[in-house]
Design an enzyme around this catalytic site. Structure first.
Site, short mmCIF file in Angstrom:
data_model
loop_
_atom_site.label_atom_id
_atom_site.label_comp_id
_atom_site.label_asym_id
_atom_site.label_seq_id
_atom_site.Cartn_x
_atom_site.Cartn_y
_atom_site.Cartn_z
CG ASP A 257 -2.22 0.83 0.84
OD1 ASP A 257 -2.17 1.63 -0.12
OD2 ASP A 257 -3.25 0.71 1.55
CE1 TYR A 258 -0.05 7.45 -3.18
CE2 TYR A 258 1.32 8.07 -1.33
CZ TYR A 258 0.79 8.35 -2.57
OH TYR A 258 1.07 9.54 -3.20
#
Ligand code: BGC
Length: 684
Positions: A257-258
């Site tokens: 994820d980011y």
């Protein structure tokens, strides 16, 4: 030697790490930008994947840099969050789940994939498969609700729709199922907080939709930001490697994820970027999204022997294989030939699915469908086209969206509108003109609820009433309505705790966020052109204190008995929900009868459904089981099937469902929702 072997043999370390890096452009901002994309980095092969860049022209331009100007000519892979639509925005996933219709789920994913492909994209960070039983958590809007069986059916349909028969097909893109795993159980519903659960809970509730996605061939998986039982998912070798790859057989790509790899430092499990990168790579994360931990940290990790070149090569191989499966090497420009905009055909699908996602929660005195034409349309969400997109608007534009005001006016109703109040301010100065408008109308339609961005990522709420002063607006209107029907159309990314609103309104429609055709879809249902058929895929609480509230609870040793004080209950609110899982009324009058089982394995379960009402209706029937005398305690009800039937007035039909024969003795329940009192039952 095949292409991938040749490439790996030829690649420098920097080029390998480029393939393991995904960097954001700024078309959409979905997190902190720490590493701006530069054409030079693509040209030098040190960025191999992008997110948040779309559109036929820019996608082609940037792909040309990679393919024509980089040393190894490896195409870029472009990913984007098309959660519930790209150009054409469909209902939010929680709403769409309420169709209980895998074909419809698949068809919106196909359309989304087609539009993404037209926009030059190769991957969508969808479907979001986090089961959640906590409406305080804003991301409940993005997922399939509270139940693992339902989430699994949703997962299969979405992966099929995005990926089609083959990733190389025209209009296919890679799905990235997220967020693996348990994110829906964040402490107190607070975004990004930690999660802690038993192995049974993990395997029976949170893992099944991911298992279903893997079985359907999902190309990629994104680990959650959260830690589970103390191990951050981004570094969770047990769940990412042993369970996901070895046990479930996942062979695709794991995309972080980011900024999640860098955040391993915040979790406290990594001392520096090299350690964070090594933990993630060793756990099985192939692509680093937006931490720049692999490019900057892995060279140091190699020097410190925290990782081996073989670990890096294995990840590079998985990324290149996905690019190969996407047919990127053969034809890097196939996707991105035309951004379609919103076509008439896609709009028709959005309108149909939008109307079918609306849940008629209450309809006292059959005030719906509307019997009068002079409508006072009040509330801050009546003329709010842009809000209709919900929290992940993809590349959808607000001027492509239809407001309720527009939809009802185009349906030929005489509509006067006043907002009364804003969604979330303290200003009550507009209430009196809204009341004047109501005095002049036959029916009052109140469009209330949350703004789109009050759900989705980083949008937890501790109070689940109407935001701002909307309840006061509603109360003033109920006070003055003088016998006129008041219909509430409620917008939200989650169930709200609104017992007061529900008890005073004559009718309530949970509209969630229906997408770009919202106004038309709502008009179709309010006018009776479409019979409402949506069912809530998540239980609605009466009070925040009841959360988590869900139908699959275990009964405990002292289940509630009104005659015995020492049984499980609250002293200040009933145990029962405001609306149970599966609740949703129709314009028909439905009765279920003659539940029967035909032996075999699987068992065939049949129930007759009759419509005694004056209007056609689509009914959804749920099949639950309860195991008898199991070795460990089990949920009171476990969902095992659902089916739909459309019935004309006075028509009767049969719904047929199949059920794998349970291992031990069990009781079978069939009914229109999880409300115990509405269920027919038989022993198995
Ligand atoms: C979200 C993901 C999303 C990613 C890329 C993150 O903040 O948690 O769901 O896919 O951003 O936009």
């Amino acid at each position: 030697m095949g292409r991938i072997d040749r490439l790996i043999a030829d690649m420098t370390l920097a080029e390998k790490l480029g393939q393991l890096t995904m960097t954001a452009a700024d078309y959409a901002v979905t997190g902190p930008v720490v590493a701006p994309v530069s054409e030079d980095a693509i040209r030098s092969g040190t960025i191999g994947n992008l997110l948040n860049l779309y559109g036929a022209e820019p996608a082609r331009r940037i792909q040309e840099v990679a393919v024509e100007e980089s040393r190894l000519h490896i195409p870029l892979m472009l990913g984007f969050d098309a959660l519930h639509g790209q150009r054409t925005i469909f209902p939010i996933p929680l709403a769409e789940t309420g169709l209980f219709d895998p074909e419809a789920w698949e068809s919106t994913a196909r359309k989304t994939a087609e539009e993404c492909a037209g926009d030059g994209l190769h991957m969508t960070f969808a479907p979001m498969l986090d089961v959640s039983r906590d409406p305080r958590w804003g991301r409940i809007a993005e997922g399939p609700g509270e139940d693992p069986f339902l989430g699994s059916a949703f997962a299969r349909a979405k992966v099929r729709g995005f990926q089609r028969a083959s990733l190389a097909d025209m209009g296919a893109i890679a799905a990235c199922a997220k967020h693996y795993v348990g994110y829906g159980a964040v402490t107190a519903g607070r975004e990004y907080a930690s999660t802690d659960m038993s192995d049974a809970m993990l395997r029976e509730v949170y893992l099944p939709p991911f298992r279903a996605a893997v079985e359907t061939g999902v190309a990629a998986i994104m680990p959650a930001f959260t830690d589970l039982n103390g191990i951050p998912m981004t570094a969770n070798g047990f769940l990412l490697r042993d369970v996901l790859r070895t046990e479930l057989g996942f062979e695709g790509v794991v995309v972080s994820d980011y900024h999640a790899i860098a955040e391993l430092w915040n979790h406290g499990v990594a001392g520096d970027l090299a350690e964070a990168a090594a933990l993630a790579l060793k756990a099985g994360v192939d692509i680093d999204m937006m931490s720049d931990a692999y490019r900057l940290g892995l060279p140091m990790a190699l020097e410190r022997d925290l990782v081996a070149m073989g670990d890096i090569d294995a990840a590079v191989r998985r990324v290149l294989s996905l690019k190969e499966r996407l047919d990127l090497f053969q034809d890097p420009y196939r996707r991105g030939r035309a951004d379609s905009g919103v076509t008439a055909q896609a709009r028709a699908l959005a309108r149909d699915v939008g109307a079918r996602s609306l849940v008629l929660l209450k309809n006292d005195g059959s005030v719906l469908p509307l019997a009068t034409r002079r409508i006072a349309l009040v509330g801050p969400l009546a003329d709010a086209a842009g809000e209709m997109r919900g929290p992940w608007g993809g590349a959808g534009r607000s001027d492509d969206c239809v407001s309720v005001l527009q939809g009802l006016s185009e349906a030929g109703l005489d509509v006067r509108h006043a907002p009364g109040v804003a969604i979330n301010t303290n200003d009550l100065s507009g209430v009196s003109s809204a009341l004047d408008l109501c005095a002049d109308a036959d029916t009052i339609v109140l469009c209330l609820g949350e703004a789109a961005l009050m759900s989705g990522e980083a949008a937890s709420r501790a109070f689940l009433g109407l935001p701002g002063r909307q309840q006061e607006l509603a109360d003033a209107i109920f006070d003055k309505a003088a016998g006129k029907p008041v219909v509430v159309v409620l917008f939200s990314g989650r169930p709200l705790a609104i017992p007061q609103l529900v008890s005073h309104a004559d009718a309530v429609v949970a509209a969630w966020f229906p997408g770009c055709e919202a106004g038309h879809a709502i008009a179709d249902v309010l006018t009776g052109k479409v019979s409402p058929s949506g069912r809530t895929p998540v239980t609605w609480p009466r009070a925040v204190g009841q959360i988590p509230i869900f139908f699959g609870e275990r009964s405990g040793g002292r289940p509630f008995n009104p005659d015995d004080h020492f049984t499980s209950h609250y002293s200040d609110v009933e145990n029962s929900p405001l609306f149970p899982f599966g609740h949703g009324l129709t314009y028909g009058k439905i009765a279920l009868s003659n539940l029967r089982i035909e032996s075999g394995d699987p068992l065939t379960v049949k129930v007759d459904v009759a419509n005694h009402g004056p209007r056609k209706a689509e009914e959804t029937v749920f099949l639950f089981i309860k195991q008898k005398v199991p070795r460990v305690t089990r949920p009171g009800l476990e969902l095992k099937g659902f089916g739909n039937i459309m019935l004309a007035p006075s028509e009767q039909g049969t719904v047929k469902l199949t059920l794998a024969r349970p291992e031990g003795p069990a009781e079978l329940f069939v009914g229109p929702s999880a409300a115990y009192s509405s269920l027919l039952s038989l022993p198995i």
